[in-house]
Design a protein around this motif. Structure first.
Motif, PDB file in Angstrom:
ATOM      1  N   GLU A  17       0.802  -1.225   0.000  1.00  0.00           N
ATOM      2  CA  GLU A  17       0.000   0.000   0.000  1.00  0.00           C
ATOM      3  C   GLU A  17       0.838   1.279   0.000  1.00  0.00           C
ATOM      4  N   ARG A  72      -9.907   2.395  -8.180  1.00  0.00           N
ATOM      5  CA  ARG A  72      -9.481   1.339  -7.262  1.00  0.00           C
ATOM      6  C   ARG A  72      -8.304   1.820  -6.413  1.00  0.00           C
ATOM      7  N   PRO A  73      -8.248   1.458  -5.133  1.00  0.00           N
ATOM      8  CA  PRO A  73      -7.084   1.806  -4.322  1.00  0.00           C
ATOM      9  C   PRO A  73      -5.853   1.045  -4.807  1.00  0.00           C
TER      10      PRO A  73
END
Length: 252
Positions: A52, A67-68
């Protein structure tokens, strides 16, 4: 038992490889995993974090993409694994890589900063959910659960330098060592430094096309520049040029 790590690898029916982030499997062990898969070895991959905190190559995410980053990187690793011949992929902290009775755990990417020359640490923004800040025992318990489910003949993981020293890589090394000690499954480590004489080196011909294809899946993290012979030339998201050689060094 033989001390030659390659003998152990070549006689293993199932190998469980432990990595920290999506793309590590292709960058650090792509040629090795592709070689194993082509030889008929069952390769099981477990990744600790979803990456992330990774930087993103400018322009690699289309405008309007909602989308992340963790979902985008999950798509990237699925595509890369297909090229490497890996059909079993798991996230640490999710079944079957979850200790019995435990609630699912999400180990967040710790990020990285240089504490001093040659020593990396988690990013200043790394919170309590980050991989390096969670109790090592939790991660080891989860890895043990996967070992008991997958029943590998061999574990494959980072050496104590953790490739280029990323704290998540180093933490994954310690977690893997702890799980190997608890289960008795032999651990083979792959070298961080090219030509380190503490490792046994072998060339791995015939898989450069697979590795290049896997690396091209990681558009958010790197750019493939081309080939020099069998080596794949890439540029990391931070601008560093690198050469991914079709060889690997291993040690017990």
């Amino acid at each position: 038992m033989t001390a030659d790590p390659w003998d152990l690898l070549e006689t293993a029916h199932t190998v469980l490889v432990v990595h920290a982030h999506p793309d590590d499997e292709s960058l650090a062990t792509g040629s090795l995993l592709a070689t194993l898969s082509r030889a008929g070895t069952r390769v099981v991959l477990v990744t600790a974090t979803r990456g992330e905190e990774g930087e993103v190559v400018p322009g690699s995410i289309p405008e309007g993409e909602d989308r992340p980053l963790d979902e985008i990187r999950a798509h990237e690793i699925d595509a890369a694994c297909a090229h490497l011949g890996i059909t079993e992929r798991h996230m640490l902290g999710e079944p079957p890589a979850l200790a019995p009775g435990a609630e699912p755990r999400r180990y967040r990417d710790s990020g990285m900063r240089w504490v001093r020359k040659g020593l990396a640490g988690p990013a200043e923004t790394a919170g309590p959910a980050s991989f390096t800040h969670r109790p090592r025992k939790d991660a080891a318990d989860d890895l043990v659960a996967l070992i008991e489910q997958a029943r590998p003949d061999l574990l494959l993981g980072y050496d104590d330098a953790g490739s280029y020293g990323h704290p998540d890589h180093v933490h994954a090394h310690h977690v893997t060592v702890a799980a190997a000690e608890r289960t008795g499954v032999p651990l083979v480590q792959f070298a961080s430094e090219p030509d380190d004489t503490a490792f046994v080196w072998r060339d791995l011909p015939g898989v450069a096309d697979q590795v290049e294809s896997a690396l091209r899946c990681y558009r958010t993290q790197l750019t493939v520049l081309g080939r020099d012979g069998q080596d794949v030339l890439i540029r990391h998201v931070g601008g560093q040029d690198d050469r991914i050689a079709m060889r690997s060094g291993l040690r017990r």
